[in-house]
Design an enzyme around this catalytic site. Structure first.
Site, PDB file in Angstrom:
ATOM      1  CD  GLU A   1       2.873   5.349  -7.389  1.00 16.76           C
ATOM      2  OE1 GLU A   1       3.109   4.137  -7.214  1.00 16.76           O
ATOM      3  OE2 GLU A   1       3.752   6.228  -7.301  1.00 16.76           O
TER       4      GLU A   1
ATOM      5  CG  ASN B   1       0.160  11.676  -5.463  1.00 17.27           C
ATOM      6  OD1 ASN B   1       0.302  12.816  -5.886  1.00 17.27           O
ATOM      7  ND2 ASN B   1       1.179  10.937  -5.040  1.00 17.27           N
TER       8      ASN B   1
ATOM      9  CG  HIS C   1       8.818  11.237  -9.410  1.00 17.29           C
ATOM     10  ND1 HIS C   1       9.629  11.734  -8.410  1.00 17.29           N
ATOM     11  CD2 HIS C   1       7.743  10.707  -8.789  1.00 17.29           C
ATOM     12  CE1 HIS C   1       9.061  11.513  -7.237  1.00 17.29           C
ATOM     13  NE2 HIS C   1       7.914  10.887  -7.441  1.00 17.29           N
TER      14      HIS C   1
ATOM     15  CD  GLU D   1       5.223  11.374  -4.883  1.00 18.92           C
ATOM     16  OE1 GLU D   1       6.111  10.667  -5.411  1.00 18.92           O
ATOM     17  OE2 GLU D   1       4.227  10.893  -4.305  1.00 18.92           O
TER      18      GLU D   1
ATOM     19  CG  ASP E   1      12.409  13.573  -8.177  1.00 13.02           C
ATOM     20  OD1 ASP E   1      11.805  13.233  -9.222  1.00 13.02           O
ATOM     21  OD2 ASP E   1      12.538  12.811  -7.208  1.00 13.02           O
TER      22      ASP E   1
HETATM   23  C1  XIL Z   1       9.623   6.677  -2.413  1.00 12.46           C
HETATM   24  C2  XIL Z   1      10.578   7.115  -1.314  1.00 12.46           C
HETATM   25  O1  XIL Z   1      11.159   8.343  -1.683  1.00 12.46           O
HETATM   26  C3  XIL Z   1      11.654   6.079  -1.113  1.00 12.46           C
HETATM   27  O2  XIL Z   1      12.465   6.420   0.008  1.00 12.46           O
HETATM   28  C4  XIL Z   1      11.044   4.715  -0.912  1.00 12.46           C
HETATM   29  O3  XIL Z   1      12.055   3.736  -0.864  1.00 12.46           O
HETATM   30  C5  XIL Z   1      10.097   4.381  -2.054  1.00 12.46           C
HETATM   31  O4  XIL Z   1       9.112   5.402  -2.158  1.00 12.46           O
HETATM   32  N1  XIL Z   1       5.827   7.721  -5.619  1.00 12.46           N
HETATM   33  C6  XIL Z   1       5.383   7.956  -4.340  1.00 12.46           C
HETATM   34  C7  XIL Z   1       6.348   8.088  -3.237  1.00 12.46           C
HETATM   35  O5  XIL Z   1       4.173   8.179  -4.166  1.00 12.46           O
HETATM   36  O6  XIL Z   1       5.818   7.632  -2.018  1.00 12.46           O
HETATM   37  C8  XIL Z   1       7.624   7.348  -3.538  1.00 12.46           C
HETATM   38  O7  XIL Z   1       8.544   7.577  -2.475  1.00 12.46           O
HETATM   39  C9  XIL Z   1       8.160   7.796  -4.872  1.00 12.46           C
HETATM   40  C10 XIL Z   1       7.196   7.487  -5.973  1.00 12.46           C
END
Ligand code: XIL
Length: 449
Positions: free
Chosen positions: A249, A297, A333, A364, A366
């Site tokens: 990020e 990422n 996401h 990641e 969802d």
């Molecule tokens: C999130 C976790 O799922 C949570 O439990 C935590 O509070 C915050 O981070 N991008 C990422 C992940 O790279 O590491 C994040 O994970 C979600 C967004």
């Protein structure tokens, strides 16, 4: 119905920065020795693989993957084969190596499309039987591993693990130079007991960064702290992990949807070192483990928008400079307040990164229903079409879901979610760990249906 996502409206801007099909890679694996020696006994691979007949990078050193001299594909855009495993490729391959980044774990195959398994009873089986194989991952939490149903489903259905929080900077190095490995080791050990690969997540990130680090000043200090962290963390896990999110990020926009004024995120690393901190992080990681897969990422870079154009240019610059990067993770996401993406958008977006000679991963995934803002039908379509977009791309090497079951999803409590407090219903298993229809749609996509 909602109006068309902004990401779609922005698609017209693309390709200005280059959607070329040159296929010039980054020289492939550091361990590759050029020519392919495998390719004689693929299990179900295409007989018309697109392996390159020219090029000096990558190429399979052993195994049944690898490019083919008999391939009918475009040699200029071909990718190299794998050093092991049953990665795709031609049945008669004796290729002399491909351009681009070869896979070290059977994922780089030379075929132009991934061949699905004929049948599978779990997601991981569908991934393992595909040719080339694709890793099926989940974010795993230490808390989750306290629940037997969680553990059972996680291990049965996945062969790839990302620690949800336990390998972040604040967890591993809570105070300067003092490392705390226990929670991460538990996850890594459990994964290995279940024949699951682990991706380290994440070495350099602005979030979940302890105060002592985020408030540090001075270029030399920050560089030294970053070097120590990367070196110690990768060193600790070296025999067990060879996939790493090196930088997470690094880019931001005005909105979380990837729209508006893309720019480098003003983190302590950027503010003190400058943009070169990204190159440096990858170089340090490569020094520490010459064989590891090193990934960038990010979120809201999944389809087409201003943020991913910016990230594309950043990554292309790294590739052009010879920075040791192997691939890009697209967090995926999906849903408010983040990205929305059609399968076609995702496919086109992944392709321009694979055309740089890189692997791509869904890292990641969802899909937040946000209390009903995204309908059940819309969610099913997103799940199927986006997973299919990755699956069809042989250089898309993994699909990781961000959690196991709805009840434990981070989206239920994350303050950034606009629908905070409303049910996310975002994953593949329900609160009782039963398979949801989302699971079936994902399975269909993995079986080429
Ligand atoms: C999130 C976790 O799922 C949570 O439990 C935590 O509070 C915050 O981070 N991008 C990422 C992940 O790279 O590491 C994040 O994970 C979600 C967004």
């Amino acid at each position: 119905m909602r109006s068309a996502p902004l990401t779609l409206l922005l698609s017209a801007f693309l390709c200005a920065a280059g959607c070329s099909d040159s296929g010039d890679g980054d020289g492939g694996e550091t361990t590759g020795s050029g020519g392919a020696t495998g390719g004689t006994t693929t299990s179900g691979g295409s007989t018309t693989g697109s392996g390159a007949t020219t090029g000096s990078g990558g190429g399979a050193t052993t195994g049944s993957g690898g490019g083919a001299t008999t391939g009918s594909g475009d040699p200029t855009s071909a990718t190299s084969g794998a050093t092991s495993g049953s990665g795709g490729g031609a049945t008669t391959g004796s290729g002399t190596g491909g351009e681009g980044a070869g896979g070290s774990d059977g994922t780089g195959g030379g075929a132009s499309a991934r061949v699905p398994a004929a049948s599978a009873s779990t997601l991981r089986e569908a991934g393992e039987k595909a040719n080339p194989p694709i890793l099926i991952g989940a974010a795993i939490s230490g808390g989750g591993l306290g629940n037997n149903d969680y553990k059972r489903v996680a291990a049965a259905e996945h062969n790839y693990v990302t620690a949800e929080n336990e390998m972040k900077w604040d967890a591993l190095e809570p105070s300067a130079g003092n490392f705390s490995w226990g929670a991460a080791d538990n996850i890594v050990n459990w994964a290995r007991q279940n024949n699951m690969k682990v991706k380290g997540h994440t070495l350099v990130w602005h979030s979940q960064l302890p105060n002592w680090m985020s408030s540090m000043t001075g270029k030399a200090n920050v560089e030294a702290a970053m070097r120590r962290h990367i070196t110690q963390v990768m060193g600790h896990f070296k025999d067990r992990l060879d996939h790493w999110d090196v930088v997470n990020e690094a880019v931001q926009t005005d909105s979380d949807t990837g729209v508006g004024n893309p720019r480098m995120r003003p983190t302590v690393f950027y503010n003190q070192i400058g943009e070169s901190y990204i190159d440096l992080a990858f170089q340090i990681a490569r020094e520490q483990d010459p064989k590891a897969k090193l990934y960038y990422n990010d979120y809201s870079i999944d389809a087409r928008n201003a943020k991913v154009d910016f990230v594309y240019n950043m990554i292309k610059g790294m590739v052009d400079r010879g920075v040791p990067i192997d691939g890009v993770g697209f967090q995926m996401h999906i849903g408010p307040p983040n990205n929305e993406a059609t399968g076609a958008d995702v496919a086109a977006n992944l392709k321009r990164f694979t055309d740089l000679g890189l692997e791509v991963l869904i890292s990641e995934m969802d899909i937040n229903r946000c209390g009903g803002v995204v309908t059940a039908e819309e969610q099913l379509t997103y799940y199927h079409d986006i997973v299919a977009a990755c699956f069809k791309e042989p250089k898309c090497t993994a699909i990781t879901f961000w959690g196991i079951n709805d009840g434990r999803s981070w989206l239920n409590s994350w303050s950034g979610a606009l629908c905070n407090g409303q049910s996310s219903q975002s994953l593949l298993f329900n609160d009782q760990y039963g398979k949801k229809e989302t699971y079936n749609r994902v399975m269909n996509a993995l079986l080429g249906k």
